[in-house]
Design an enzyme around this catalytic site. Sequence first.
Site, short mmCIF file in Angstrom:
data_model
loop_
_atom_site.label_atom_id
_atom_site.label_comp_id
_atom_site.label_asym_id
_atom_site.label_seq_id
_atom_site.Cartn_x
_atom_site.Cartn_y
_atom_site.Cartn_z
N VAL A 121 0.84 -1.20 0.00
CA VAL A 121 0.00 0.00 0.00
C VAL A 121 0.87 1.26 0.00
CG1 VAL A 121 -1.74 1.31 1.30
CG2 VAL A 121 -1.89 -1.18 1.18
N CYS A 122 2.00 1.19 0.67
CA CYS A 122 2.84 2.37 0.89
C CYS A 122 3.23 3.12 -0.38
CB CYS A 122 4.09 1.99 1.68
SG CYS A 122 3.74 1.39 3.34
N PRO A 123 3.72 2.45 -1.44
CA PRO A 123 4.12 3.23 -2.61
C PRO A 123 2.97 4.02 -3.22
CG PRO A 123 4.19 0.88 -3.10
CD PRO A 123 4.03 1.02 -1.62
#
Length: 201
Positions: A50-52
């Site tokens: 999810v982070c990118p």
Amino acid sequence: MSVLVGRPAPDFTAAAVLGNGEIVDSFTLSEAIKGKKAVIFFYPLDFTFVCPSELIAFDKRFAEFQKRGVEVIGVSIDSQFSHNAWRNTPVNEGGIGPVQYTLVADVKHEICQAYDVEHPEAGVAFRGSFLIDEEGNVRHQVVNDLPLGRNVDEMLRMVDALAFHQEHGEVCPAGWQEGDKGMDASPKGVASYLSENADKL
């Protein structure tokens, strides 16, 4: 979980990768944001899932934050070298590319603990976002669990709402957007606003 709204944002000094790609050993929050609004956002780890999407979303809206005089700062428990490697990895290979804002290395977990966003079992930061005003005080915070990506446009809305309140003294009702009317914080103001806008809420 602490509520930091209404309190001074915890200061910190840590290694970081700046928006121009420079790696520094001592990035100090209070110096970087002095006299400016800022958004600090925490995320679990570099090179994850999810982070990118979140970091790219912040980067795509970076000009909008800059136009409003807002510094953007990302924080995770990764090292500055991991941040640098992630910035140097193409987006189509799971990287984030050369994002235009600072990424702070919280390798000792001191910053995520100061903001009380450390996951109690996973040892990484929840997806916490904090809006800080020109005086260094937290005015808005939201914390998402690890699987739930945040809405960067909502943070821009909060920046606009705070600026509107600071300029006009009025408060911002539910769903307020830039260009909408505010509300006088009084019984008369509430009645006036609701008589015109209750059906839109």
